[in-house]
Design an enzyme around this catalytic site. Structure first.
Site, short mmCIF file in Angstrom:
data_model
loop_
_atom_site.label_atom_id
_atom_site.label_comp_id
_atom_site.label_asym_id
_atom_site.label_seq_id
_atom_site.Cartn_x
_atom_site.Cartn_y
_atom_site.Cartn_z
N SER A 39 67.60 -48.16 22.28
CA SER A 39 67.58 -48.34 20.83
C SER A 39 68.97 -48.15 20.26
O SER A 39 69.76 -47.33 20.76
CB SER A 39 66.64 -47.28 20.24
N TYR A 42 64.40 -38.02 19.66
CA TYR A 42 64.08 -39.38 20.12
C TYR A 42 65.34 -40.08 20.63
O TYR A 42 65.37 -40.61 21.75
CB TYR A 42 63.45 -40.20 18.98
N LYS A 50 66.37 -41.30 24.60
CA LYS A 50 66.78 -42.64 25.04
C LYS A 50 68.16 -42.56 25.70
O LYS A 50 68.42 -43.21 26.71
CB LYS A 50 66.83 -43.61 23.85
P1 NAD Z 1 54.71 -49.15 20.51
O1 NAD Z 1 54.34 -47.73 20.28
O2 NAD Z 1 54.02 -50.20 19.75
O3 NAD Z 1 54.56 -49.50 22.07
C1 NAD Z 1 54.73 -48.53 23.07
C2 NAD Z 1 53.56 -48.66 24.02
O4 NAD Z 1 53.70 -47.66 25.04
C3 NAD Z 1 52.22 -48.41 23.34
O5 NAD Z 1 51.31 -49.42 23.72
C4 NAD Z 1 51.77 -47.06 23.88
O6 NAD Z 1 50.36 -46.95 23.96
C5 NAD Z 1 52.45 -47.04 25.23
N1 NAD Z 1 52.72 -45.69 25.74
C6 NAD Z 1 53.27 -44.64 25.07
N2 NAD Z 1 53.36 -43.59 25.88
C7 NAD Z 1 52.88 -43.97 27.09
C8 NAD Z 1 52.72 -43.31 28.32
N3 NAD Z 1 53.07 -42.03 28.48
N4 NAD Z 1 52.21 -44.00 29.36
C9 NAD Z 1 51.83 -45.31 29.22
N5 NAD Z 1 51.95 -45.97 28.05
C10 NAD Z 1 52.48 -45.31 27.00
O7 NAD Z 1 56.29 -49.26 20.32
P2 NAD Z 1 57.22 -50.54 20.28
O8 NAD Z 1 57.77 -50.66 18.90
O9 NAD Z 1 56.56 -51.68 20.92
O10 NAD Z 1 58.41 -50.00 21.19
C11 NAD Z 1 58.49 -50.29 22.57
C12 NAD Z 1 59.75 -49.63 23.12
O11 NAD Z 1 60.88 -50.09 22.41
C13 NAD Z 1 59.75 -48.10 23.00
O12 NAD Z 1 60.29 -47.57 24.19
C14 NAD Z 1 60.67 -47.85 21.83
O13 NAD Z 1 61.34 -46.61 21.93
C15 NAD Z 1 61.65 -49.00 21.94
N6 NAD Z 1 62.26 -49.36 20.65
C16 NAD Z 1 61.45 -49.69 19.59
C17 NAD Z 1 62.04 -50.00 18.35
C18 NAD Z 1 61.20 -50.31 17.14
O14 NAD Z 1 61.71 -50.18 16.02
N7 NAD Z 1 59.95 -50.72 17.29
C19 NAD Z 1 63.44 -50.00 18.24
C20 NAD Z 1 64.21 -49.67 19.35
C21 NAD Z 1 63.61 -49.36 20.55
C1 WQD Z 2 65.29 -49.26 7.22
C2 WQD Z 2 65.87 -49.08 5.83
C3 WQD Z 2 65.59 -46.87 4.94
C4 WQD Z 2 61.21 -47.05 4.65
C5 WQD Z 2 64.30 -46.81 12.68
C6 WQD Z 2 64.63 -45.84 13.77
C7 WQD Z 2 65.40 -46.52 14.87
C8 WQD Z 2 64.66 -47.76 15.39
C9 WQD Z 2 64.29 -48.66 14.27
C10 WQD Z 2 63.34 -47.14 17.31
C11 WQD Z 2 66.61 -47.76 5.65
C12 WQD Z 2 64.82 -47.87 4.12
C13 WQD Z 2 62.54 -47.35 4.87
C14 WQD Z 2 60.76 -46.90 3.30
C15 WQD Z 2 62.99 -47.37 2.53
N1 WQD Z 2 63.45 -47.43 16.06
N2 WQD Z 2 63.41 -47.51 3.84
N3 WQD Z 2 61.68 -47.07 2.30
O1 WQD Z 2 65.65 -45.97 9.98
O2 WQD Z 2 66.98 -48.10 10.34
O3 WQD Z 2 65.50 -47.30 12.11
O4 WQD Z 2 63.58 -47.92 13.26
O5 WQD Z 2 64.20 -47.04 18.14
O6 WQD Z 2 65.55 -45.58 15.88
O7 WQD Z 2 65.42 -44.79 13.20
O8 WQD Z 2 64.50 -48.24 10.07
O9 WQD Z 2 62.69 -49.34 8.85
O10 WQD Z 2 62.80 -46.82 8.82
O11 WQD Z 2 64.52 -48.11 7.56
O12 WQD Z 2 63.78 -47.49 1.61
O13 WQD Z 2 59.58 -46.59 3.03
O14 WQD Z 2 64.78 -49.05 4.89
O15 WQD Z 2 66.16 -45.89 4.14
O16 WQD Z 2 67.69 -48.01 4.80
P1 WQD Z 2 65.73 -47.32 10.55
P2 WQD Z 2 63.52 -48.12 8.84
#
Ligand code: NAD
Ligand code: WQD
Length: 334
Positions: free
Chosen positions: A122, A146, A150
């Site tokens: 991430s 978190y 990562k």
């Molecule tokens: P999500 O929660 O929708 O998907 C994660 C999946 O992993 C879920 O289906 C959950 O049931 C499964 N899971 C969790 N813990 C588990 C375990 N111990 N064993 C087996 N399965 C398990 O999340 P997502 O948004 O699809 O994210 C997927 C990956 O991408 C994550 O690793 C997350 O950290 C990373 N990521 C997500 C974002 C985002 O904003 N969505 C941004 C950057 C990185």
């Molecule tokens: C985006 C913008 C808020 C909600 C997060 C995680 C990051 C990654 C992606 C996993 C910001 C503003 C938000 C609301 C708002 N996930 N906001 N009102 O914080 O950039 O990233 O998700 O890896 O690790 O930190 O995303 O969508 O929460 O916020 O004004 O109700 O929207 O302040 O400027 P963020 P976000």
């Protein structure tokens, strides 16, 4: 066959569709802690093909051995916990799933001689960057359990790749994934109150929540609201397929940003969503959210150079697809 851990989740389900459509056999390992089996049924419906499923936890070696006794060529490792705020209150859970779970997976892959891995990281590992756009060699300063989980998993993979020549690993650092499949059949289904901007706006648009709190309008940005690099989940999924191809030809660990290279403010996202849903959405300016960064976006040039991948979908299509999913599934997968 490709093993997709966390394949039932938001990003994983979109990756599974594209893998099936590209002709891969797909095995999903998921414990459904943050997803529902219905998501996979819909993936099968979109792709017109079947998924192999194992329900279980990545920290369970027995289930990993069972998964890897299939003819798995490569693993896309998405299973993990992902909420920054929750990680502050439950750090041990985050280190357990995201670090121990990843270690457990690597050990199982070694036992079964599967050495190709695409890992979900991430942009959160960068913390507050000193300059934008963010390049992959920008110093890492994760600011939450978190983010540190990562970062630790990345370090483990880096050390692993230096120790044994046969590992082929791509670490993908996602920026802000949003949007949904254009069919409206799969999308993000947050449990409880959404933490992230786009799913929150979606629930305001559908009438589930009265208004959006905009966290601060006094940032040093053109309209004062925070700027992020939002990337369509379909583009993100395509980046994983490109990574699977690239790792076959690579002898070193690759770390690659997946972003568009463009930032959008909260106000711009809200305006684009209003165009998508055809109505004005209520909002209120509130205090800045602790820990938020004013602005950042990716330098995605490495993804283009090494993976031959570029994000194609713009903010309006992210909002249109997100709204279609929300409108058709007001209660998510139920
Ligand atoms: P999500 O929660 O929708 O998907 C994660 C999946 O992993 C879920 O289906 C959950 O049931 C499964 N899971 C969790 N813990 C588990 C375990 N111990 N064993 C087996 N399965 C398990 O999340 P997502 O948004 O699809 O994210 C997927 C990956 O991408 C994550 O690793 C997350 O950290 C990373 N990521 C997500 C974002 C985002 O904003 N969505 C941004 C950057 C990185
Ligand atoms: C985006 C913008 C808020 C909600 C997060 C995680 C990051 C990654 C992606 C996993 C910001 C503003 C938000 C609301 C708002 N996930 N906001 N009102 O914080 O950039 O990233 O998700 O890896 O690790 O930190 O995303 O969508 O929460 O916020 O004004 O109700 O929207 O302040 O400027 P963020 P976000």
């Amino acid at each position: 066959m490709i093993l997709v851990t966390g394949g039932a989740g938001y990003i994983g389900s979109h990756i599974c569709v594209q893998l099936l459509q590209a002709g891969h056999e797909v095995l999903v390992l998921d414990n459904f802690s943050n997803s529902k089996p219905e998501a996979l049924r819909r993936v099968e419906c979109i792709a017109g093909k079947k998924i192999h499923l194992l329900e279980g936890d990545i920290r369970d070696s027995t289930i990993l051995d069972r998964a890897l006794s299939h003819p798995v060529r490569a693993v896309i490792h998405l299973a993990g916990l992902k909420a920054v705020g929750e990680s502050v209150n439950k750090p041990v859970d985050y280190y357990s799933v995201n670090v121990t779970g990843t270690l457990n997976l690597i050990q199982a892959m070694q036992r079964h001689q599967v050495y190709q891995l695409v890992f979900s990281s991430s942009a959160t590992v960068y913390g507050t960057p000193e300059t934008v756009p963010i390049k992959e060699d920008t110093p890492l300063h994760p600011e939450s359990p978190y983010g540190r989980s990562k970062w630790m998993a990345e370090q483990i993979l880096h050390d692993l790749s230096l120790s044994v020549a046969n590992w082929k690993i791509v670490v993908l650092r996602y920026f802000n994934p949003v949007g949904a499949h254009p069919s409206g059949l799969i999308g993000e289904d947050p449990s409880g109150v959404p933490n992230n901007l786009m799913p929150y706006i979606s629930q305001v648009a559908s009438g589930k929540r009265p208004l959006l709190q905009i966290y601060g309008n006094d940032y040093p940005t053109p309209d004062g609201t925070g700027i992020r690099d939002y990337i369509h989940v379909e583009d993100l999924a395509a980046g994983h397929l490109a990574a699977l191809t690239a790792l076959k030809h690579s002898n070193e660990l690759l770390t690659i940003n997946l972003g568009t290279g463009h930032g959008h403010s909260v106000m711009e996202v809200l305006n684009a969503y209003e165009s998508a849903c055809g109505s004005k959405l209520s909002y209120q300016i509130s205090a800045r959210r602790p820990g938020d960064v004013a602005f950042y976006w990716a330098d995605p040039s490495q993804a283009t150079k090494i993976l031959g991948w570029t994000a194609r979908k713009d903010l309006q299509s992210m909002c249109n697809d997100s709204w279609r999913w929300q409108k058709l599934n007001p209660n998510g997968f139920c």
